[in-house]
Write an enzyme that holds these catalytic residues in place. Structure first.
Site, PDB file in Angstrom:
ATOM      1  N   CYS A  50       1.251  -1.513  -0.521  1.00  0.00           N
ATOM      2  CA  CYS A  50      -0.177  -0.145   0.308  1.00  0.00           C
ATOM      3  C   CYS A  50       1.076   0.953   0.044  1.00  0.00           C
ATOM      4  O   CYS A  50       0.134   2.423  -1.194  1.00  0.00           O
ATOM      5  CB  CYS A  50      -0.796   0.136   1.095  1.00  0.00           C
ATOM      6  SG  CYS A  50      -1.772   1.074   0.698  1.00  0.00           S
ATOM      7  N   CYS A  51       2.272   0.909   0.960  1.00  0.00           N
ATOM      8  CA  CYS A  51       2.993   2.442   1.249  1.00  0.00           C
ATOM      9  C   CYS A  51       3.915   2.308  -0.718  1.00  0.00           C
ATOM     10  O   CYS A  51       3.947   3.460  -0.572  1.00  0.00           O
ATOM     11  CB  CYS A  51       3.954   2.149   1.669  1.00  0.00           C
ATOM     12  SG  CYS A  51       3.490   2.727   3.842  1.00  0.00           S
TER      13      CYS A  51
ATOM     14  N   CYS B  73      -1.059   8.263   7.023  1.00  0.00           N
ATOM     15  CA  CYS B  73      -2.312   8.445   6.608  1.00  0.00           C
ATOM     16  C   CYS B  73      -3.561   8.084   8.184  1.00  0.00           C
ATOM     17  O   CYS B  73      -2.679   7.471   8.931  1.00  0.00           O
ATOM     18  CB  CYS B  73      -1.864   7.143   5.320  1.00  0.00           C
ATOM     19  SG  CYS B  73      -1.930   7.745   4.139  1.00  0.00           S
TER      20      CYS B  73
ATOM     21  N   CYS C 149      -3.440   4.239   9.047  1.00  0.00           N
ATOM     22  CA  CYS C 149      -2.179   4.303  10.215  1.00  0.00           C
ATOM     23  C   CYS C 149      -1.612   5.524  10.665  1.00  0.00           C
ATOM     24  O   CYS C 149      -0.239   4.510  11.036  1.00  0.00           O
ATOM     25  CB  CYS C 149      -1.632   3.907   8.995  1.00  0.00           C
ATOM     26  SG  CYS C 149      -1.598   3.293   7.554  1.00  0.00           S
TER      27      CYS C 149
ATOM     28  N   CYS D  26       8.082   3.586   5.957  1.00  0.00           N
ATOM     29  CA  CYS D  26       7.541   3.188   4.764  1.00  0.00           C
ATOM     30  C   CYS D  26       8.217   2.799   3.333  1.00  0.00           C
ATOM     31  O   CYS D  26       7.406   2.384   2.750  1.00  0.00           O
ATOM     32  CB  CYS D  26       6.320   5.195   4.413  1.00  0.00           C
ATOM     33  SG  CYS D  26       6.948   5.913   3.783  1.00  0.00           S
TER      34      CYS D  26
END
Length: 246
Positions: free
Chosen positions: A131-132, A214, A217, A242
């Site tokens: 995702c990162c 985010c 997170c 990240c």
């Protein structure tokens, strides 16, 4: 019998007393010199701002010194409302600055959600890093394409993985210079500058967030905890990056 819910004390913006003005002025002058040195050594330097407090210090000096350093931020699509509001406030505070936004490729982000699930980043470190990669690393690569140097707001004090952070390094993966001009500033230094110069900052700092990423997170941090304890808190203590700064 009434039950009182205990709320733990959260991290707070450091109290800045009097008496440190000379030391702060010296650090500020050194930081200015570093930024000027970067501009003088590169044809195209770009600053990756996460809109964190230390990044606001650098932004304020880029604006005040009228430096030829492009500024960009990564709009992951999952940022807090407070972070997006800060971007709007920066436009009013520094009307002559243009802060570019780089977003993830929509098809890649949609494919991740469709194949793994909207909150798959909670399931494993691998899923979170993917995702990162989609929302941060790939947009960063586009943001610095064509530049010969990029700047960060990283500080040595931020985490165990950054204690040896230098001012200048070489980003071998991207083939360009990389600078961490505020690497030796303390949290106290950062906030002393912000409060003394009325620099805009994210409202989440007043809600116990010393490190902001985010929305899904990031969470507030208790007083005395590591300042990055609220980042990816469901993972191990050594997994607090990240992937942008490999």
């Amino acid at each position: 019998m009434e039950t009182t819910l205990f709320k733990p004390a959260l991290w707070q913006i450091p109290h800045i007393g009097s008496g440190g003005e000379t030391a702060l002025a010296e650090k500020t002058e050194t930081l200015k010199q570093r930024l000027h040195r970067i501009v003088g050594s590169h044809r195209d330097a770009r600053f990756a701002s996460s809109l964190a407090a230390e990044d606001m210090v650098i932004t304020d000096l880029i604006a005040g010194e009228n430096l030829n350093i492009g500024i960009f931020t990564l709009d992951t699509g999952l940022l807090h409302t407070e972070t997006l509001n800060l971007l709007d406030r920066l436009g009013r505070a520094y009307p002559h600055l243009r802060i570019k936004r780089f977003r993830p490729v929509r098809e890649d982000a949609d494919r991740y959600v469709e194949s793994k699930g909207r909150f798959a980043f909670y399931d494993s470190v691998e899923a979170r890093r993917e995702c990162c990669r989609i929302r941060k690393t790939e947009p960063l690569n586009r943001a610095i394409a064509g530049a010969d140097a990029w700047l960060t707001g990283q500080r040595r004090e931020q985490s165990a993985t950054r204690t040896e952070l230098p001012f200048a390094e070489y980003d071998a993966g991207r083939g360009i210079g990389k600078y961490n001009p505020i690497f030796d500033w303390s949290e106290h230094d950062v906030w002393a500058y912000i409060l003394a110069n009325n620099v805009p900052y994210n409202d989440l700092y007043r809600q116990g967030f010393p490190s902001i990423g985010c929305d899904p997170c990031t969470r507030p941090v208790k007083a005395g905890e590591d300042i990055r304890a609220g980042r990816w808190w469901w993972e191990g203590r050594n997994s607090k990056e990240c992937g942008l700064h490999k």
